[in-house]
Design a protein around this motif. Structure first.
Motif, PDB file in Angstrom:
ATOM      1  N   PRO A  73       0.831  -1.212   0.000  1.00 42.01           N
ATOM      2  CA  PRO A  73       0.000   0.000   0.000  1.00 42.01           C
ATOM      3  C   PRO A  73       0.864   1.261   0.000  1.00 42.01           C
ATOM      4  N   ASP A  74       0.291   2.356  -0.498  1.00 46.12           N
ATOM      5  CA  ASP A  74       0.988   3.641  -0.470  1.00 46.12           C
ATOM      6  C   ASP A  74       0.967   4.243   0.931  1.00 46.12           C
ATOM      7  N   GLU A  75      -0.081   3.942   1.677  1.00 41.48           N
ATOM      8  CA  GLU A  75      -0.210   4.457   3.036  1.00 41.48           C
ATOM      9  C   GLU A  75      -0.688   3.351   3.966  1.00 41.48           C
ATOM     10  N   VAL A  76      -0.139   3.340   5.167  1.00 41.90           N
ATOM     11  CA  VAL A  76      -0.551   2.390   6.202  1.00 41.90           C
ATOM     12  C   VAL A  76      -0.867   3.192   7.451  1.00 41.90           C
ATOM     13  N   SER A  77      -2.012   2.922   8.045  1.00 40.02           N
ATOM     14  CA  SER A  77      -2.398   3.561   9.303  1.00 40.02           C
ATOM     15  C   SER A  77      -2.824   2.462  10.268  1.00 40.02           C
ATOM     16  N   VAL A  78      -2.222   2.461  11.456  1.00 38.79           N
ATOM     17  CA  VAL A  78      -2.552   1.486  12.487  1.00 38.79           C
ATOM     18  C   VAL A  78      -2.970   2.265  13.729  1.00 38.79           C
ATOM     19  N   GLU A  79      -4.140   1.939  14.263  1.00 39.68           N
ATOM     20  CA  GLU A  79      -4.652   2.632  15.444  1.00 39.68           C
ATOM     21  C   GLU A  79      -4.940   1.605  16.535  1.00 39.68           C
ATOM     22  N   PHE A  80      -4.476   1.909  17.749  1.00 45.52           N
ATOM     23  CA  PHE A  80      -4.765   1.050  18.881  1.00 45.52           C
ATOM     24  C   PHE A  80      -4.627   1.876  20.150  1.00 45.52           C
ATOM     25  N   GLY A  81      -5.217   1.404  21.222  1.00 41.65           N
ATOM     26  CA  GLY A  81      -5.155   2.100  22.498  1.00 41.65           C
ATOM     27  C   GLY A  81      -3.976   1.621  23.322  1.00 41.65           C
ATOM     28  N   ILE A  82      -3.446   2.531  24.138  1.00 44.74           N
ATOM     29  CA  ILE A  82      -2.355   2.188  25.042  1.00 44.74           C
ATOM     30  C   ILE A  82      -2.807   2.495  26.460  1.00 44.74           C
ATOM     31  N   ASP A  83      -2.694   1.511  27.344  1.00 43.13           N
ATOM     32  CA  ASP A  83      -2.939   1.719  28.763  1.00 43.13           C
ATOM     33  C   ASP A  83      -1.595   1.955  29.438  1.00 43.13           C
ATOM     34  N   LEU A  84      -1.564   2.914  30.346  1.00 44.01           N
ATOM     35  CA  LEU A  84      -0.355   3.180  31.120  1.00 44.01           C
ATOM     36  C   LEU A  84      -0.598   2.760  32.559  1.00 44.01           C
ATOM     37  N   HIS A  85       0.406   2.172  33.158  1.00 42.27           N
ATOM     38  CA  HIS A  85       0.298   1.677  34.524  1.00 42.27           C
ATOM     39  C   HIS A  85       1.562   2.092  35.274  1.00 42.27           C
ATOM     40  N   ALA A  86       1.428   2.538  36.501  1.00 39.49           N
ATOM     41  CA  ALA A  86       2.576   3.034  37.265  1.00 39.49           C
ATOM     42  C   ALA A  86       3.671   1.986  37.406  1.00 39.49           C
ATOM     43  N   GLU A  87       3.295   0.742  37.641  1.00 40.64           N
ATOM     44  CA  GLU A  87       4.297  -0.302  37.853  1.00 40.64           C
ATOM     45  C   GLU A  87       4.626  -1.065  36.575  1.00 40.64           C
ATOM     46  N   ALA A  88       3.620  -1.387  35.772  1.00 43.46           N
ATOM     47  CA  ALA A  88       3.819  -2.248  34.603  1.00 43.46           C
ATOM     48  C   ALA A  88       4.238  -1.492  33.356  1.00 43.46           C
ATOM     49  N   GLY A  89       4.114  -0.183  33.343  1.00 42.36           N
ATOM     50  CA  GLY A  89       4.450   0.585  32.146  1.00 42.36           C
ATOM     51  C   GLY A  89       3.276   0.651  31.201  1.00 42.36           C
TER      52      GLY A  89
END
Length: 117
Positions: A73-89
């Motif tokens: 493809p000429d363009e690739v877009s990937v979207e996903f959520g990120i959870d942040l955690h104080a201990e686990a990163g």
């Protein structure tokens, strides 16, 4: 209940992130008891960039696979959520037992250039 987690950055700055916390959990800051209020504060165990580095292999793997398609493809877009955690990163967020990626591939040119004659 929500928590404010402070992440330091590699350049010495800070990023404060609001994260969900299980009800009744207690957080300490510098060894002091913060309490059981509706918002509590914690300091992350690692830098913001180091926390995000945990999701880099997954994101890079998805992108690498999509760019290796025979009809690239000429363009690739990937979207996903990120959870942040104080201990686990950081980790890829999911509301179920499977993680979800929203992928968009775009081709701006015809698949077979000789077909335009």
């Amino acid at each position: 209940m929500s928590r404010l987690v402070e992440f330091t950055t590699d350049d010495g700055g800070t990023v404060v992130v609001e994260v969900a916390s299980s009800a009744g959990s207690l957080v300490t800051r510098g060894g002091d008891h913060v309490g059981d209020s509706s918002v509590v504060f914690a300091r992350a165990q690692q830098t913001f960039e180091r926390a995000l580095a945990h999701v880099r292999p997954a994101a890079q793997g998805v992108i690498d696979e999509l760019l290796s398609l025979e009809n690239r493809p000429d363009e690739v877009s990937v979207e996903f959520g990120i959870d942040l955690h104080a201990e686990a990163g950081a980790f890829i967020a999911s509301a179920s037992t499977a993680s979800n990626f929203k992928v968009r591939l775009t081709w701006n040119k015809p698949a077979n250039p000789s077909a335009t004659s």
